[in-house]
Design an enzyme around this catalytic site. Structure first.
Site, PDB file in Angstrom:
ATOM      1  CG  ASP A 112      -1.940   1.089   1.184  1.00 40.06           C
ATOM      2  OD1 ASP A 112      -2.042   1.769   0.149  1.00 40.06           O
ATOM      3  OD2 ASP A 112      -2.650   1.273   2.192  1.00 40.06           O
ATOM      4  CG  ASP A 366      -3.484   4.333  -2.936  1.00 45.03           C
ATOM      5  OD1 ASP A 366      -2.499   3.727  -2.489  1.00 45.03           O
ATOM      6  OD2 ASP A 366      -4.572   4.362  -2.335  1.00 45.03           O
TER       7      ASP A 366
END
Ligand SMILES: *[C@@H]1O[C@H](CO)[C@@H](O)[C@H](O)[C@H]1NC(C)=O
Ligand SMILES: *[C@@H]1O[C@H](CO)[C@@H](O)[C@H](O)[C@H]1NC(C)=O
Ligand SMILES: *[C@@H]1O[C@H](CO)[C@@H](O)[C@H](O)[C@H]1NC(C)=O
Ligand SMILES: *[C@@H]1O[C@H](CO)[C@@H](O)[C@H](O)[C@H]1NC(C)=O
Length: 492
Positions: A112, A366
């Protein structure tokens, strides 16, 4: 029959992936991410043979092996972790394998770039989460449950709540500290409502050193010490059912990415395979220079990633680059400056404010968000342009998308043969991201394609999600504040 069942199951998984993706889009940016799989380390060669040797010889061999390892650690400039799509779990994330503790304990973590806390489910969490719908959820069944046992790691060191590290350096630590010796606690919230709670410490990660090739030599392992690690004893949220935790790749003093990059070349890179690829299709998360960017283009036969025909502007290796905006306002996210979006070569009319952090906009990249999320004015413009060019195709309804199409040809019953309009995202520095059409007109079900974008409120951030990033190699050069990318099938 078995074959049909598998197809149906796959559909459910794919649909679930998109639903989860949609939720993650809603929370905008924190949390969802890719997964890495660390290399399986091959056992040391021929132990039975060694056992037959005399003590002296064994000592000689082990000291040679030790010094060889030291040399490898001194000279290695990179390490890599295999990365694969988590579509088989229905999560829309990418996973990596991560080994932490001494002796090493293996985990499967969501990769992440929107997180600054690395955490693993901890021993006591097993009981706490044996709860609710967790165990009946298909994602939970898709992966074996693993928990970290801090007491079984010689290198685990709790951080106390009274320490400066806890109070000043960890942005996610809780202030409560009734006894100075108590461990430093966190309550980490993700935008989709999921959360992880526990205490933080440091431990050593086992890494597989790379030496000039994309694929690391499995036996060339080393320890990366001082990794900040959360020991999560309670969590909620479906995002965490299929994984053992999160590997933080965000821009922050305490993230795994910053820690590892500070030791290995100030940069990291990853290649995301097609998000629907099977779990055994792996690519790499690499810390340190990636040969695909830093050395002359390899010959076809040894290519770690096969570049697509590269339109200008591109550097000698076919890579585009744009500044990484590492601003305190968007940390720990990686922001990029978008200049515009075009569909079929036509630059869309989108207010500049949408891409400007100062005016309430901005765009980030992201790995933990699946579907790309565009702030309302951008979403409307892009979807209008794409749907205009798909006007001849019959529409069908499918949540959570606004535009889905029946892609079955009435004459053949097979795939409709319609040319998809080309989408390009233009970044500062004349770098253009030209994703394959399947990254924005995505397969949502058999015979159904949807415009795979989500609308975010305005003002607000736009997020370039992992599906739009798929089949590209991305390098985050933290030292030089540059983002480099190029097309790749992510084979190695
Ligand atoms: C189950 O979850 C609920 C809410 O998520 C929580 O309040 C409760 O304590 C949990 N039960 C156990 C046994 O952990
Ligand atoms: C984080 O690192 C920056 C430099 O990169 C430094 O200025 C800052 O003080 C650090 N913050 C903390 C809380 O350690
Ligand atoms: C993945 O596994 C399938 C069989 O389960 C095999 O056919 C395929 O070649 C494998 N792919 C890779 C990249 O290893
Ligand atoms: C798509 O159209 C075909 C006929 O052309 C029809 O049989 C099929 O049910 C439709 N699919 C959906 C999802 O509506």
């Amino acid at each position: 029959m078995a074959g049909r069942r598998r197809v149906v199951l796959l559909l459910v998984v794919v649909a679930a992936a998109f639903l989860v993706a949609a939720t993650s889009a809603g929370r905008a940016t924190r949390g969802k991410s890719a997964r890495f799989e660390l290399l399986r380390l091959a056992p040391a060669a021929s132990l039975p043979d060694l056992a037959r040797m005399d003590r002296e010889r064994m000592a000689f061999i082990s000291s040679r092996r030790a010094s060889a390892r030291r040399r490898a650690e001194e000279t290695a400039s990179a390490f890599a972790m295999p990365l694969s799509s988590g579509a088989y779990t229905g999560t829309g994330q990418y996973f990596v394998r991560f080994r932490v503790g001494t002796p090493a304990q293996p985990f499967l973590l969501v990769a992440d770039t929107g997180s600054d806390l690395t955490w693993v489910k901890c021993h006591r969490a097993a009981a706490a989460s044996k709860n609710a719908s967790s165990y009946s959820h298909p994602a939970a069944a898709a992966s074996p449950r693993r928990t970290f046992h801090p007491d079984k790691s010689r290198t685990w060191a709790p951080i106390s709540c009274s320490s400066a590290t806890c109070k000043e350096s960890l942005p996610f630590s809780l202030a409560a500290c009734s006894t100075p010796a108590n461990p430093c606690a966190y309550d980490y919230r993700y935008k989709d409502g999921s959360a992880a709670r526990g205490t933080v410490g440091t431990d050593s990660a086992t890494i597989a050193l790379a030496s000039g090739r994309a694929a690391p030599a499995p036996r060339n392992k080393a320890k990366l010490s001082g990794v900040v690690l959360g020991c999560t004893t309670a969590y909620n949220g479906e995002s965490f059912l299929a994984s053992d935790g999160v590997l933080s790749l965000g821009y922050s003093n305490v993230s795994f990415a910053s820690h590892a990059a500070s030791r290995f070349g100030g940069r990291f890179s990853y290649c995301l395979v097609d998000h629907l690829a099977p779990r055994n299709a792996t690519s790499y998360l690499t810390f340190g220079p990636n040969p695909a960017f830093s050395s002359p283009p390899p010959l076809e036969s040894t290519a770690s990633c096969k570049p697509a025909p590269a339109p200008a502007p591109a550097d000698a290796h076919g890579a585009r680059q744009t500044p990484l905006v590492l601003d305190h306002r968007t940390r720990p996210f990686y922001a990029v400056t978008v200049r515009g979006v075009s569909v079929a070569g036509e630059l869309l009319k989108i207010p500049r404010a949408v891409w400007d952090v100062d005016q309430g906009g901005g765009a980030i990249l992201d790995s933990g968000t699946s579907l790309t999320v565009l702030a309302r004015p951008a979403y409307r413009a892009v979807v209008a342009a794409l749907s205009k060019r798909l006007a001849g195709v019959p529409r069908v309804a499918m949540d959570p998308f606004d535009y889905c199409y029946n892609w079955t040809s009435p004459s053949t019953g097979g795939d409709l043969d319609v040319a998809l309009p080309m989408l390009a995202v233009h970044f500062a520095g004349s770098a253009r991201l030209e994703p394959p059409a399947k990254s924005y007109v995505i397969d949502a079900a058999p015979g159904v394609k949807c415009i795979g974008l989500q609308e975010a409120p305005w003002p607000g951030l736009s997020v370039i999600g992992n599906i739009l990033q798929q089949e590209h190699l991305w390098e985050y050069d933290l030292k030089n504040r540059r983002l480099r990318f190029k097309r790749s099938r992510c084979t190695h």
